[in-house]
Design a protein around this motif. Sequence first.
Motif, PDB file in Angstrom:
ATOM      1  N   ARG A 239     -92.965  19.879   3.272  1.00  0.00           N
ATOM      2  CA  ARG A 239     -92.624  20.465   1.720  1.00  0.00           C
ATOM      3  C   ARG A 239     -93.805  20.201   0.898  1.00  0.00           C
ATOM      4  N   GLY A 240     -93.832  20.740   0.116  1.00  0.00           N
ATOM      5  CA  GLY A 240     -95.186  21.096  -0.508  1.00  0.00           C
ATOM      6  C   GLY A 240     -94.714  21.353  -2.210  1.00  0.00           C
ATOM      7  N   ALA A 241     -96.146  22.054  -3.205  1.00  0.00           N
ATOM      8  CA  ALA A 241     -95.618  22.498  -4.728  1.00  0.00           C
ATOM      9  C   ALA A 241     -95.631  23.706  -4.798  1.00  0.00           C
ATOM     10  N   VAL A 242     -94.149  24.214  -5.531  1.00  0.00           N
ATOM     11  CA  VAL A 242     -93.654  25.532  -5.573  1.00  0.00           C
ATOM     12  C   VAL A 242     -95.091  26.058  -5.738  1.00  0.00           C
ATOM     13  N   TYR A 243     -96.066  25.802  -7.629  1.00  0.00           N
ATOM     14  CA  TYR A 243     -96.684  25.909  -8.520  1.00  0.00           C
ATOM     15  C   TYR A 243     -97.338  25.099  -8.359  1.00  0.00           C
ATOM     16  N   GLY A 244     -98.473  26.193  -8.593  1.00  0.00           N
ATOM     17  CA  GLY A 244    -100.066  25.345  -9.010  1.00  0.00           C
ATOM     18  C   GLY A 244     -99.710  24.348 -10.497  1.00  0.00           C
ATOM     19  N   GLN A 245     -99.760  24.448 -10.856  1.00  0.00           N
ATOM     20  CA  GLN A 245     -99.290  23.949 -12.118  1.00  0.00           C
ATOM     21  C   GLN A 245     -98.202  22.740 -12.832  1.00  0.00           C
ATOM     22  N   THR A 246     -97.518  22.873 -11.362  1.00  0.00           N
ATOM     23  CA  THR A 246     -96.076  22.191 -11.398  1.00  0.00           C
ATOM     24  C   THR A 246     -96.574  20.384 -10.814  1.00  0.00           C
ATOM     25  N   VAL A 247     -98.255  20.228 -10.134  1.00  0.00           N
ATOM     26  CA  VAL A 247     -98.525  18.948  -9.970  1.00  0.00           C
ATOM     27  C   VAL A 247     -99.496  18.263 -10.866  1.00  0.00           C
ATOM     28  N   CYS A 248     -98.901  17.245 -11.153  1.00  0.00           N
ATOM     29  CA  CYS A 248     -99.803  15.987 -12.444  1.00  0.00           C
ATOM     30  C   CYS A 248    -100.258  14.425 -11.439  1.00  0.00           C
ATOM     31  N   GLN A 249    -101.028  13.883 -11.853  1.00  0.00           N
ATOM     32  CA  GLN A 249    -101.184  12.763 -11.405  1.00  0.00           C
ATOM     33  C   GLN A 249    -101.480  11.684 -12.559  1.00  0.00           C
ATOM     34  N   ASP A 250    -101.296  10.768 -13.130  1.00  0.00           N
ATOM     35  CA  ASP A 250    -101.330   9.288 -13.227  1.00  0.00           C
ATOM     36  C   ASP A 250    -102.049   8.462 -12.344  1.00  0.00           C
ATOM     37  N   ASN A 251    -103.677   8.280 -11.941  1.00  0.00           N
ATOM     38  CA  ASN A 251    -104.021   7.676 -11.022  1.00  0.00           C
ATOM     39  C   ASN A 251    -103.277   7.704  -9.689  1.00  0.00           C
TER      40      ASN A 251
END
Length: 495
Positions: A239-251
């Motif tokens: 399992r990974g991310a479908v699109y690059g900008q669908t990943v976000c993070q808080d620390n």
Amino acid sequence: MQLPFGEWLPDQPAHLNPGSTVATNVYHAASSYKPVKSLVAYSGASNVTQNAKGAGSFRDNTNAVFTFVGTKDNIYKLTSGTFSSVKGSCTVSGTDTDFFTFTQFGQYVIASNGKDAPMVYDMLSSANPKVFVTLQSLASSGSTVPSKFRISGVIRDFLVTGNIENAKNRVQWSGINDISIWESGVSSSDLQDLPGSGGQVVAITSGEVGYVFRQNQIIRMDFVGGNTIFRFSVISPNRGAVYGQTVCQDNRQVFFYADDGFFQINGDQVLPIGAEKVNRFFESDLNKAYTDRITSAVDPFNTLAIWLYPSKDNPNTTGICDKLLIYNYVTQKWSVAKVKASQIFKQFVIANTVELMDIVSENLDEINISLDTPYWTTGHLYLGAIDENFKAAIFSGTTLEAELETKETEIFPGMRANITGVRPLVDASANVVVKTRDRLADSVSSSSSSSQNTSGINPVRKSGRYFRANVKVPAGSIWTHAQGIDLKASPGGSR
């Protein structure tokens, strides 16, 4: 009888749903829903002329603020409410489906789109005009910067790049604390081709450890030093991310959208957060002609992970996004909002004029911050956007029309109920529609909309076996909490 507004669970049926199927233009808090505010532009008449394809806001070590927005053919810098091109002599030739990654590394901001030579902006440079130059121009003798890469992140003291031209599954990193060094074996600079069928690299998170997202794999990068430099550990093999900008993070908390829904990385655990809640809703609501437009960001002050996406309801054929899918990662509850924009991102806003102060707070008399504090001159961090008019904006306007609904319930088991009034548990005036049906096979019958009287009751006369109340708080209302309803009902027949 009081009924709370439950958890938004659009993937579940209306009946026997422990939550609700309606929670629009709100976000979930600990014991209530709170309002989502409208976007207010602060870039004046200036805009970026077309859909934003990436954005970032940064501070240098003097606390000066630098905000950049990329489009398919330009890079803009926002200064005192005005956008100006800063691509300089660099080539920017992306397509409608390409996006920019902006990454801060010390005094530098690196911009890359996978189509053109990576660029760098020196925030401390005295050059005039100050513009982006190629990253290669900073390289030391013997070092060759990856000719093109799509994404990057900062892991420990290294700039780590990925999705490199002719090597989509490769990550390559700079010398330790030095983006001028790219020669393998020098100052710990090196590269790694990721094995297996995980697909191309689509995102790299930043921090003490990093997560490399491929299309169907997630790999953790840990700095270990010595000849090994980085240790690569697969934490999600399929399992990974479908699109690059669908990943976000808080620390260390990372949120992403995969082929099979929404997930969160907490430590090394990959947790499903959308299963049986919103995954099916999102799959059916997404306008799949413009999936490349999905973008995400974290609002750390309200503990929200947010995805901006184009829905099937959007008649705009340019694919500009029109909805926000909102996840409160403390309460672990979802909601949705209707907002038109092409990009969301965290941005520093310098409110050094009365006009900009008015955007931060519509009532200057209520500002409780001294006007001579650095708050107004060094930039305060907000969740903002590039709006549908391609202007920089923040979510500081009036409240959007909020719509909430109780779960469908059988008030008197085995019997019909006669509804005579509903009191919304909202700290503002609200309108109510009562929805009933006698059989689950029946279509829902709705009352006319009822407004509140002076006693706080919305008079409604409706009869049925299965009941739910739809509550709307008008746009522009000033309110803080929406908790549920207080119901006036009596038993009817058993038919």
